[in-house]
Write a protein that holds these residues in place. Structure first.
Motif, short mmCIF file in Angstrom:
data_model
loop_
_atom_site.label_atom_id
_atom_site.label_comp_id
_atom_site.label_asym_id
_atom_site.label_seq_id
_atom_site.Cartn_x
_atom_site.Cartn_y
_atom_site.Cartn_z
N ASN A 40 0.81 -1.22 0.00
CA ASN A 40 0.00 0.00 0.00
C ASN A 40 0.84 1.27 0.00
O ASN A 40 0.45 2.28 0.58
N ALA A 41 1.97 1.23 -0.67
CA ALA A 41 2.91 2.37 -0.66
C ALA A 41 2.22 3.66 -1.08
O ALA A 41 2.35 4.69 -0.42
N ARG A 42 1.48 3.64 -2.16
CA ARG A 42 0.83 4.86 -2.64
C ARG A 42 -0.23 5.35 -1.66
O ARG A 42 -0.40 6.53 -1.43
N LYS A 43 -0.97 4.41 -1.04
CA LYS A 43 -1.99 4.79 -0.06
C LYS A 43 -1.36 5.43 1.17
O LYS A 43 -1.94 6.34 1.78
N ILE A 44 -0.18 4.97 1.55
CA ILE A 44 0.53 5.55 2.69
C ILE A 44 0.86 7.01 2.40
O ILE A 44 0.63 7.89 3.23
N VAL A 45 1.36 7.26 1.20
CA VAL A 45 1.68 8.64 0.80
C VAL A 45 0.40 9.48 0.72
O VAL A 45 0.37 10.61 1.21
N ASP A 46 -0.63 8.93 0.13
CA ASP A 46 -1.89 9.66 0.00
C ASP A 46 -2.50 10.01 1.36
O ASP A 46 -3.02 11.11 1.55
N THR A 47 -2.43 9.08 2.30
CA THR A 47 -2.96 9.34 3.64
C THR A 47 -2.16 10.44 4.31
O THR A 47 -2.73 11.34 4.95
N ARG A 48 -0.85 10.41 4.17
CA ARG A 48 0.00 11.48 4.69
C ARG A 48 -0.44 12.82 4.14
O ARG A 48 -0.58 13.80 4.86
N ASN A 49 -0.68 12.88 2.84
CA ASN A 49 -1.08 14.14 2.21
C ASN A 49 -2.42 14.63 2.75
O ASN A 49 -2.60 15.82 2.98
N ARG A 50 -3.36 13.71 2.94
CA ARG A 50 -4.67 14.11 3.47
C ARG A 50 -4.55 14.65 4.89
O ARG A 50 -5.21 15.62 5.25
N ILE A 51 -3.70 14.02 5.69
CA ILE A 51 -3.52 14.50 7.07
C ILE A 51 -2.84 15.86 7.06
O ILE A 51 -3.29 16.80 7.71
N ILE A 52 -1.75 15.98 6.33
CA ILE A 52 -0.96 17.22 6.31
C ILE A 52 -1.77 18.40 5.75
O ILE A 52 -1.76 19.49 6.30
N HIS A 53 -2.43 18.17 4.64
CA HIS A 53 -3.09 19.27 3.93
C HIS A 53 -4.58 19.38 4.23
O HIS A 53 -5.23 20.31 3.75
N GLY A 54 -5.11 18.44 4.99
CA GLY A 54 -6.50 18.51 5.37
C GLY A 54 -7.47 18.21 4.24
O GLY A 54 -8.64 18.59 4.32
N TYR A 55 -7.00 17.53 3.19
CA TYR A 55 -7.89 17.18 2.09
C TYR A 55 -8.98 16.25 2.59
O TYR A 55 -8.73 15.14 3.01
N HIS A 56 -10.21 16.71 2.56
CA HIS A 56 -11.39 15.92 2.93
C HIS A 56 -11.30 15.36 4.34
O HIS A 56 -12.09 14.52 4.70
N GLY A 57 -10.33 15.77 5.11
CA GLY A 57 -10.19 15.25 6.47
C GLY A 57 -9.91 13.76 6.49
O GLY A 57 -10.06 13.07 5.50
N VAL A 58 -9.48 13.30 7.61
CA VAL A 58 -9.28 11.87 7.82
C VAL A 58 -10.02 11.54 9.10
O VAL A 58 -9.74 12.09 10.16
N SER A 59 -10.96 10.64 9.02
CA SER A 59 -11.82 10.34 10.16
C SER A 59 -11.05 9.59 11.25
O SER A 59 -10.04 8.93 10.99
N GLU A 60 -11.56 9.70 12.46
CA GLU A 60 -11.00 8.95 13.58
C GLU A 60 -11.04 7.46 13.30
O GLU A 60 -10.12 6.73 13.66
N GLU A 61 -12.10 7.02 12.66
CA GLU A 61 -12.24 5.60 12.33
C GLU A 61 -11.14 5.14 11.38
O GLU A 61 -10.61 4.04 11.51
N THR A 62 -10.79 6.00 10.42
CA THR A 62 -9.74 5.66 9.47
C THR A 62 -8.39 5.57 10.17
O THR A 62 -7.63 4.62 9.96
N ILE A 63 -8.09 6.55 11.01
CA ILE A 63 -6.82 6.54 11.75
C ILE A 63 -6.76 5.30 12.65
O ILE A 63 -5.74 4.61 12.71
N TRP A 64 -7.85 4.99 13.33
CA TRP A 64 -7.91 3.80 14.18
C TRP A 64 -7.68 2.54 13.37
O TRP A 64 -6.90 1.67 13.78
N SER A 65 -8.34 2.42 12.25
CA SER A 65 -8.19 1.26 11.39
C SER A 65 -6.74 1.09 10.91
O SER A 65 -6.20 -0.02 10.90
#
Length: 87
Positions: A40-65
């Motif tokens: 999931n290399a690309r997903k790891i980078v994409d999640t980082r970008n969403r957290i850093i830049h606030g794109y669409h937010g990242v839910s608590e459920e997603t972080i927990w998962s």
């Protein structure tokens, strides 16, 4: 456990920060070797970008998962890569 996670801001932020660091590291690795064998290399980078830049937010459920399901799997993949490099 999820309830405790939701109310523990320090833990949530620590996990998010570590995901950011892993995403940045993966981004740098992929720049050098785009065929790097992490599922999931690309997903790891994409999640980082969403957290850093606030794109669409990242839910608590997603972080927990990510913390309880994906990080142990990533650790296993990295252990396998390191073991293969030692041989």
């Amino acid at each position: 456990m999820f309830y405790e996670f939701r109310i523990d801001l320090k833990t949530k932020r620590a996990i998010e920060r570590n995901i950011e660091i892993m995403g940045e590291a993966m981004f740098r690795i992929l720049k050098v070797d785009s065929t790097f064998k992490i599922k999931n290399a690309r997903k790891i980078v994409d999640t980082r970008n969403r957290i850093i830049h606030g794109y669409h937010g990242v839910s608590e459920e997603t972080i927990w998962s990510i913390a309880i399901r994906d990080l142990p799997e990533l650790e296993s993949e990295i252990d396998d890569l390191l073991e293969g490099a030692r041989q």
